[in-house]
Design a protein around this motif. Structure first.
Motif, mmCIF file in Angstrom:
data_model
loop_
_atom_site.group_PDB
_atom_site.id
_atom_site.type_symbol
_atom_site.label_atom_id
_atom_site.label_comp_id
_atom_site.label_asym_id
_atom_site.label_seq_id
_atom_site.Cartn_x
_atom_site.Cartn_y
_atom_site.Cartn_z
ATOM 1 N N VAL A 124 -8.726 -2.924 6.251
ATOM 2 C CA VAL A 124 -7.809 -2.199 5.395
ATOM 3 C C VAL A 124 -6.403 -2.709 5.678
ATOM 4 O O VAL A 124 -6.016 -2.904 6.837
ATOM 5 N N TYR A 125 -5.645 -2.991 4.631
ATOM 6 C CA TYR A 125 -4.273 -3.462 4.798
ATOM 7 C C TYR A 125 -3.367 -2.289 5.181
ATOM 8 O O TYR A 125 -3.476 -1.191 4.617
ATOM 9 N N VAL A 126 -2.487 -2.539 6.125
ATOM 10 C CA VAL A 126 -1.550 -1.531 6.616
ATOM 11 C C VAL A 126 -0.131 -2.031 6.383
ATOM 12 O O VAL A 126 0.241 -3.116 6.851
ATOM 13 N N VAL A 174 -5.648 -4.803 -4.112
ATOM 14 C CA VAL A 174 -6.798 -5.123 -3.262
ATOM 15 C C VAL A 174 -7.756 -6.068 -3.967
ATOM 16 O O VAL A 174 -8.311 -6.992 -3.349
ATOM 17 N N SER A 175 -7.957 -5.899 -5.262
ATOM 18 C CA SER A 175 -8.879 -6.768 -5.990
ATOM 19 C C SER A 175 -8.401 -8.218 -5.986
ATOM 20 O O SER A 175 -9.216 -9.152 -6.009
ATOM 21 N N ASP A 176 -7.097 -8.431 -5.950
ATOM 22 C CA ASP A 176 -6.556 -9.782 -5.889
ATOM 23 C C ASP A 176 -6.665 -10.350 -4.477
ATOM 24 O O ASP A 176 -6.887 -11.545 -4.278
ATOM 25 N N SER A 187 -11.049 -0.159 -0.690
ATOM 26 C CA SER A 187 -10.329 0.002 -1.959
ATOM 27 C C SER A 187 -9.098 0.889 -1.772
ATOM 28 O O SER A 187 -8.788 1.731 -2.618
ATOM 29 N N ALA A 188 -8.395 0.688 -0.682
ATOM 30 C CA ALA A 188 -7.211 1.483 -0.371
ATOM 31 C C ALA A 188 -6.363 0.708 0.614
ATOM 32 O O ALA A 188 -6.787 -0.319 1.161
ATOM 33 N N TYR A 189 -5.151 1.175 0.813
ATOM 34 C CA TYR A 189 -4.332 0.656 1.908
ATOM 35 C C TYR A 189 -3.614 1.821 2.561
ATOM 36 O O TYR A 189 -3.634 2.956 2.056
ATOM 37 N N VAL A 190 -2.979 1.586 3.683
ATOM 38 C CA VAL A 190 -2.331 2.643 4.462
ATOM 39 C C VAL A 190 -0.875 2.262 4.687
ATOM 40 O O VAL A 190 -0.572 1.107 5.014
ATOM 41 N N VAL A 191 0.016 3.218 4.479
ATOM 42 C CA VAL A 191 1.434 3.030 4.777
ATOM 43 C C VAL A 191 1.725 3.693 6.115
ATOM 44 O O VAL A 191 1.542 4.905 6.265
ATOM 45 N N ARG A 192 2.139 2.879 7.086
ATOM 46 C CA ARG A 192 2.406 3.409 8.430
ATOM 47 C C ARG A 192 3.459 4.511 8.373
ATOM 48 O O ARG A 192 4.487 4.387 7.720
ATOM 49 N N SER A 193 3.176 5.600 9.050
ATOM 50 C CA SER A 193 4.114 6.719 9.077
ATOM 51 C C SER A 193 5.024 6.609 10.300
ATOM 52 O O SER A 193 4.606 6.133 11.351
ATOM 53 N N PRO A 194 6.283 7.035 10.169
ATOM 54 C CA PRO A 194 7.178 7.030 11.325
ATOM 55 C C PRO A 194 6.827 8.149 12.292
ATOM 56 O O PRO A 194 6.125 9.105 11.938
ATOM 57 N N VAL A 195 7.324 8.039 13.488
ATOM 58 C CA VAL A 195 7.141 9.104 14.471
ATOM 59 C C VAL A 195 8.137 10.209 14.148
ATOM 60 O O VAL A 195 9.337 9.986 14.111
ATOM 61 N N GLU A 196 7.634 11.390 13.864
ATOM 62 C CA GLU A 196 8.487 12.521 13.510
ATOM 63 C C GLU A 196 8.188 13.683 14.435
ATOM 64 O O GLU A 196 7.058 13.889 14.859
ATOM 65 N N ALA A 197 9.243 14.431 14.735
ATOM 66 C CA ALA A 197 9.086 15.585 15.609
ATOM 67 C C ALA A 197 8.293 16.681 14.904
ATOM 68 O O ALA A 197 8.309 16.802 13.679
#
Length: 288
Positions: A124-126, A174-176, A187-197
């Motif tokens: 999975v792409y991040v 993703v298909s490309d 069939s998805a990707y993930v956006v890294r989340s910041p560290v939050e309090a």
């Protein structure tokens, strides 16, 4: 006997802005203004309820990525924007960059590196973050990782990739990407989340690939429930209907007032005696 003259009829002011209508005008302006403002307030409250629920969903306790989607599954649209954790191994040689990504007034690139998901043969792409230039992006991370981020569907636009030989793409489709990698892709990707309090994800391991890249917000957020804010929305509609009803009542009152008495209705007309009600002359019998 002289006929009595009827008292002179006093003319009634019939102008729209005659003093006798000032009170009605003032009342309708006050009531309608109040109804509109109260309706707007209730509508804004309904929208705020939706935003609060979205913020709550975005910062909910992350779920395991593999619990929400399988390697060959279609994207679960009901889980869009939900926090997930992906465990696996970085594949730095498959790093790509997505062009045309805005951050404030700047336009740059997403730095994207896939993770080979643990206990699977799929990746999975991040989205690790944003960088102004490809050349200034930090090296892609290596080794094992557990990354927390937001689940996103594959992008698709009608923008064609004119540069097939480089690792810069106009979108994260993703298909490309399947035809350009040796791994099977989710069939998805993930956006890294910041560290939050005060967020459960902050206590979880965050990938070291976030170094020297700016945080990226989730492009698509989860949808609030259909009933969220519904009560406030109904209150808003109710107030606006009250305002419309007040205008109707005002219009009827002004119309009836300006219409006034019909011609001839306000004057005492002389009654014309008829044969039936005409007084009979007293006849005195003549003397023989």
């Amino acid at each position: 006997m002289a006929a009595q003259n009827s008292p002179p009829h006093r003319a009634v002011p019939r102008g729209m802005f005659s003093p006798r209508l000032w009170g009605a005008h003032a009342l309708v302006v006050i009531f309608v203004t109040g109804a509109v403002l109260l309706g707007v307030w209730q509508y804004q409250s309904s929208q705020q309820d939706k935003q609060d629920q979205v913020a709550e969903l975005v910062h909910a306790k992350p779920k395991a990525f593999t619990d929400l989607i399988g390697p060959n599954d279609a994207f679960p649209w009901e889980q869009i924007g939900r926090p997930v954790t992906v465990s696996g191994i970085w594949m730095p040689e498959e790093t790509i960059f997505v062009d045309g990504m805005e951050r404030g007034s700047q336009v740059g690139f997403w730095a994207v590196t896939p993770v080979l998901v643990e206990d699977t043969e799929s990746a999975v792409y991040v989205v690790r973050g944003w960088t102004p230039e490809v050349g200034s992006a930090p090296p892609a991370p290596r080794g094992r990782v557990t990354v927390t981020g937001w689940l996103q569907p594959s992008d698709w636009t009608d923008v064609a990739d004119d540069r097939k030989s480089d690792n810069v793409f106009p979108q994260l489709d993703v298909s490309d990407l399947i035809s350009r990698t040796s791994y099977d892709l989710y069939s998805a990707y993930v956006v890294r989340s910041p560290v939050e309090a005060n967020w459960p994800a902050s206590s979880m391991p965050v990938n070291d690939g976030a170094t020297d890249v700016a945080d990226v917000p989730a492009p698509q957020l989860p949808e609030p429930e259909a009933t969220t804010g519904l009560r406030n929305l109904l209150y808003a509609i109710e107030w606006w209907l009250f305002g419309v009803f007040a205008i109707y009542v005002w219009w009827r009152y002004v119309r009836d007032t300006l219409r006034g008495p019909e011609d001839g209705d306000d004057e005492n007309e002389d009654a014309t005696p008829t044969p039936e009600n005409a007084p009979q002359e007293s006849r005195v019998p003549s003397e023989a």
